[in-house]
Structure formats: structure tokens, C-alpha cells
Design a protein around this motif. Structure first.
Motif, PDB file in Angstrom:
ATOM      1  N   THR A 119      34.307  22.082  68.151  1.00 37.70           N
ATOM      2  CA  THR A 119      33.329  21.489  67.236  1.00 37.70           C
ATOM      3  C   THR A 119      33.985  20.480  66.298  1.00 37.70           C
ATOM      4  O   THR A 119      33.340  19.532  65.843  1.00 37.70           O
ATOM      5  CB  THR A 119      32.609  22.572  66.409  1.00 37.70           C
ATOM      6  OG1 THR A 119      33.568  23.310  65.649  1.00 37.70           O
ATOM      7  CG2 THR A 119      31.833  23.520  67.309  1.00 37.70           C
ATOM      8  N   GLU A 120      35.272  20.674  66.016  1.00 39.31           N
ATOM      9  CA  GLU A 120      35.976  19.749  65.139  1.00 39.31           C
ATOM     10  C   GLU A 120      36.316  18.438  65.834  1.00 39.31           C
ATOM     11  O   GLU A 120      36.368  17.388  65.194  1.00 39.31           O
ATOM     12  CB  GLU A 120      37.271  20.400  64.631  1.00 39.31           C
ATOM     13  CG  GLU A 120      37.082  21.550  63.652  1.00 39.31           C
ATOM     14  CD  GLU A 120      36.616  21.086  62.293  1.00 39.31           C
ATOM     15  OE1 GLU A 120      37.014  19.981  61.872  1.00 39.31           O
ATOM     16  OE2 GLU A 120      35.847  21.817  61.654  1.00 39.31           O
ATOM     17  N   ASN A 121      36.561  18.485  67.144  1.00 41.68           N
ATOM     18  CA  ASN A 121      37.176  17.333  67.810  1.00 41.68           C
ATOM     19  C   ASN A 121      36.320  16.630  68.863  1.00 41.68           C
ATOM     20  O   ASN A 121      36.662  15.509  69.264  1.00 41.68           O
ATOM     21  CB  ASN A 121      38.483  17.778  68.480  1.00 41.68           C
ATOM     22  CG  ASN A 121      39.503  18.299  67.485  1.00 41.68           C
ATOM     23  OD1 ASN A 121      39.650  17.750  66.405  1.00 41.68           O
ATOM     24  ND2 ASN A 121      40.201  19.365  67.840  1.00 41.68           N
ATOM     25  N   LEU A 122      35.242  17.243  69.333  1.00 41.33           N
ATOM     26  CA  LEU A 122      34.544  16.668  70.482  1.00 41.33           C
ATOM     27  C   LEU A 122      33.212  16.012  70.136  1.00 41.33           C
ATOM     28  O   LEU A 122      32.535  15.491  71.025  1.00 41.33           O
ATOM     29  CB  LEU A 122      34.327  17.744  71.555  1.00 41.33           C
ATOM     30  CG  LEU A 122      35.612  18.259  72.216  1.00 41.33           C
ATOM     31  CD1 LEU A 122      35.287  19.329  73.259  1.00 41.33           C
ATOM     32  CD2 LEU A 122      36.387  17.119  72.864  1.00 41.33           C
ATOM     33  N   GLY A 141      27.315  23.920  63.914  1.00 44.71           N
ATOM     34  CA  GLY A 141      28.085  23.268  64.970  1.00 44.71           C
ATOM     35  C   GLY A 141      27.948  23.986  66.297  1.00 44.71           C
ATOM     36  O   GLY A 141      27.795  23.355  67.346  1.00 44.71           O
ATOM     37  N   PHE A 142      28.004  25.319  66.263  1.00 42.73           N
ATOM     38  CA  PHE A 142      27.832  26.089  67.493  1.00 42.73           C
ATOM     39  C   PHE A 142      26.477  25.815  68.123  1.00 42.73           C
ATOM     40  O   PHE A 142      26.364  25.616  69.338  1.00 42.73           O
ATOM     41  CB  PHE A 142      27.979  27.585  67.194  1.00 42.73           C
ATOM     42  CG  PHE A 142      29.383  28.096  67.342  1.00 42.73           C
ATOM     43  CD1 PHE A 142      30.453  27.367  66.878  1.00 42.73           C
ATOM     44  CD2 PHE A 142      29.634  29.318  67.931  1.00 42.73           C
ATOM     45  CE1 PHE A 142      31.757  27.832  67.002  1.00 42.73           C
ATOM     46  CE2 PHE A 142      30.931  29.800  68.068  1.00 42.73           C
ATOM     47  CZ  PHE A 142      31.993  29.051  67.596  1.00 42.73           C
ATOM     48  N   LEU A 143      25.419  25.811  67.317  1.00 39.89           N
ATOM     49  CA  LEU A 143      24.081  25.573  67.866  1.00 39.89           C
ATOM     50  C   LEU A 143      23.965  24.168  68.447  1.00 39.89           C
ATOM     51  O   LEU A 143      23.310  23.972  69.477  1.00 39.89           O
ATOM     52  CB  LEU A 143      23.022  25.790  66.792  1.00 39.89           C
ATOM     53  CG  LEU A 143      22.741  27.246  66.418  1.00 39.89           C
ATOM     54  CD1 LEU A 143      21.717  27.319  65.302  1.00 39.89           C
ATOM     55  CD2 LEU A 143      22.240  28.027  67.634  1.00 39.89           C
ATOM     56  N   ALA A 144      24.604  23.190  67.809  1.00 43.96           N
ATOM     57  CA  ALA A 144      24.595  21.830  68.351  1.00 43.96           C
ATOM     58  C   ALA A 144      25.288  21.788  69.703  1.00 43.96           C
ATOM     59  O   ALA A 144      24.833  21.113  70.641  1.00 43.96           O
ATOM     60  CB  ALA A 144      25.270  20.862  67.371  1.00 43.96           C
ATOM     61  N   VAL A 145      26.405  22.514  69.827  1.00 46.22           N
ATOM     62  CA  VAL A 145      27.119  22.598  71.102  1.00 46.22           C
ATOM     63  C   VAL A 145      26.221  23.246  72.154  1.00 46.22           C
ATOM     64  O   VAL A 145      26.096  22.757  73.281  1.00 46.22           O
ATOM     65  CB  VAL A 145      28.419  23.395  70.941  1.00 46.22           C
ATOM     66  CG1 VAL A 145      29.055  23.666  72.306  1.00 46.22           C
ATOM     67  CG2 VAL A 145      29.398  22.643  70.048  1.00 46.22           C
ATOM     68  N   PHE A 146      25.587  24.356  71.804  1.00 50.68           N
ATOM     69  CA  PHE A 146      24.720  25.047  72.756  1.00 50.68           C
ATOM     70  C   PHE A 146      23.607  24.122  73.243  1.00 50.68           C
ATOM     71  O   PHE A 146      23.333  24.030  74.436  1.00 50.68           O
ATOM     72  CB  PHE A 146      24.108  26.293  72.118  1.00 50.68           C
ATOM     73  CG  PHE A 146      25.104  27.345  71.725  1.00 50.68           C
ATOM     74  CD1 PHE A 146      26.274  27.532  72.444  1.00 50.68           C
ATOM     75  CD2 PHE A 146      24.887  28.146  70.619  1.00 50.68           C
ATOM     76  CE1 PHE A 146      27.197  28.497  72.084  1.00 50.68           C
ATOM     77  CE2 PHE A 146      25.798  29.115  70.244  1.00 50.68           C
ATOM     78  CZ  PHE A 146      26.958  29.288  70.977  1.00 50.68           C
ATOM     79  N   ARG A 147      22.956  23.448  72.321  1.00 46.37           N
ATOM     80  CA  ARG A 147      21.828  22.585  72.697  1.00 46.37           C
ATOM     81  C   ARG A 147      22.273  21.449  73.608  1.00 46.37           C
ATOM     82  O   ARG A 147      21.560  21.056  74.540  1.00 46.37           O
ATOM     83  CB  ARG A 147      21.150  22.038  71.448  1.00 46.37           C
ATOM     84  CG  ARG A 147      20.315  23.064  70.693  1.00 46.37           C
ATOM     85  CD  ARG A 147      19.450  22.380  69.644  1.00 46.37           C
ATOM     86  NE  ARG A 147      20.257  21.774  68.595  1.00 46.37           N
ATOM     87  CZ  ARG A 147      20.563  22.363  67.442  1.00 46.37           C
ATOM     88  NH1 ARG A 147      20.108  23.581  67.199  1.00 46.37           N
ATOM     89  NH2 ARG A 147      21.289  21.745  66.542  1.00 46.37           N
TER      90      ARG A 147
END
Length: 242
Positions: A119-122, A141-147
Motif C-alpha cells: 500500500t505504501e509503494n504501489l 488502503g487495504f480496501l482500495a487494494v481489494f477493490r
């Protein structure tokens, strides 16, 4: 479904770790069949659930440090002890995906230990997500990654994804996993969250000191302990605080 069964050949079984973990020993003895689009592997810390899902991810050619199936593993990545010997029986659909070009592979491995780094780098990196997740809370950040990462039918492996999530965010992830299952995806998730494990129609595998067994949600040790604790916290705390 992409994977029907995980197993270990008898000649690859040893008396060393991780085969000293009861759940891994049961995997080596009986294998693990996948009977539903979503499989929850539930257990306490040290029960072996993360060791097993990490190896399953590696068996499907996902980087054990986490990331997309279409991306080659990083040069410094080495297989885990269980990942070196685990084998997967795939469906024809899964076999076609593994044989095809890497860019056609659809899936993602998220592990709690490396997800914060991702989440910090991608954020903004092509092929990942557009949001600047470095400026978000860990949960956001986790939810943004999941979506962003869970949009296409594929093979998704999650290792304790609840680690940064609030109650409400866990509910959002349950809904997202249900959408994945409906879209033709397969999800294998290691968790100690009673919320994630409550996903309707999920196949729940409980791992503990006895090995692993299929257990209804309402009979999970995890659920029993949470219910008792919420009803009477003092019954647990007095043994720790006195």
C-alpha cells in the motif's frame, strides 16, 4: 473453480518443520479438497493456517511475498519449505490458466506481513491501483487494494486480510468475496476473524492442535470464544490481570 485439491507426495514428507504442525501433517496425510468457491481456513496464531495458504499460493505460481499472478516473482523470492513440495490438482480451467502466458494469469496473493509495504509503494503503478494508498489509513488502503485487485475472475489467496480492517471494513470484504465467488473466482482465505468466516456458503476448515477438520461456523472455537468474551469479558480477563 481453479483448484480442486492440494496434496503432498509421500516421498516428500519429512519429520521436520513444517510437518510437525498438526494441520500440515494432516494435509500431508489426507490432502485438502476444495469444495466451494470460497474456502476459509480458520485457526489461532501458530496453528499453521498461514503456512498452508502461503504454500497454496506458491503452488499456483503466486509470489509468496504477495502480488499479482501476472507478475513474475521477485528475484529474491524463494519457495517456502511447504511450497517446495505442495502440489495442486487443478480443474481444466485452472490448468489452462497455469499453462498460458503469465499476462493471462488472473489472481492475487495478499499476506498481512507485506500488504502494508504494497500500500505504501504501489499506488499509481501501472497494473495495480490508481489511489495514493500511502496517504490513506491502513484499513482504507487495504480496501482500495481489494477493490482494485479483485475485479476479474481468478484465484485469490488471502492471509489474514482482516489485520488492518475495522468491523465495518470486514463486512465490506465479506461482500467483496461474495461478489468474487459469484463472478467465477475462487478464494482461499486464512483468518481468525469470525466476521470473514461467516460468509454464507463458505467451506470452513478449522485448524488446531488436532489437525484440521470441516466445522460449521457456529461451532468454531473462534466463534465460541468471542461470544463468551463479549458476554462476560471478566471471565477471561481475571485470569490475566489478577
Amino acid at each position: 473453480m481453479f483448484v480442486e485439491r492440494a496434496y503432498i507426495r509421500p516421498e516428500n514428507r519429512t519429520q521436520e518443520w513444517p510437518f510437525t504442525i498438526p494441520a500440515v501433517d494432516r494435509l500431508a496425510t489426507d490432502g485438502l479438497e476444495f469444495n466451494a468457491p470460497v474456502t476459509m481456513i480458520v485457526g489461532d496464531n501458530g496453528s499453521g493456517k498461514s503456512t498452508i495458504v502461503e504454500a497454496i499460493a506458491e503452488g499456483f505460481q503466486l509470489d509468496s511475498r504477495g502480488g499479482r499472478a501476472s507478475r513474475p516473482p521477485r528475484s529474491e523470492t524463494v519457495l517456502t519449505a511447504l511450497g517446495e513440495v505442495i502440489e495442486l490438482e487443478t480443474t481444466p480451467r485452472g490448468a489452462r490458466m497455469l499453462r498460458g502466458p503469465r499476462l493471462q494469469k488472473k489472481g492475487f496473493f495478499l499476506r498481512a506481513e507485506t500488504a502494508f509495504e504494497m500500500t505504501e509503494n504501489l499506488g499509481g503503478v501501472p497494473g495495480y491501483w490508481d489511489e495514493n494508498t500511502a496517504e490513506m489509513s491502513h484499513g482504507e488502503g487495504f480496501l482500495a487494494v481489494f477493490r482494485a485487485m479483485f475485479q476479474e475472475p481468478g484465484f485469490y489467496v488471502l492471509d489474514e486480510p482482516e489485520s488492518a480492517l475495522s468491523f465495518t471494513s470486514c463486512l465490506h470484504l465479506v461482500a467483496l468475496m461474495d461478489e468474487l465467488a459469484e463472478s467465477g473466482s475462487q478464494v482461499v482465505c486464512a483468518t481468525h476473524s469470525p466476521i470473514l468466516a461467516s460468509l454464507p456458503d463458505a467451506d470452513i476448515i478449522e485448524v488446531d492442535e488436532h489437525g484440521m477438520q470441516r466445522t460449521p461456523w457456529e461451532e468454531l472455537q473462534l466463534v465460541t470464544h468471542w461470544r463468551r468474551y463479549l458476554e462476560e469479558p471478566a471471565s477471561y480477563l481475571r485470569h490475566l490481570l489478577d
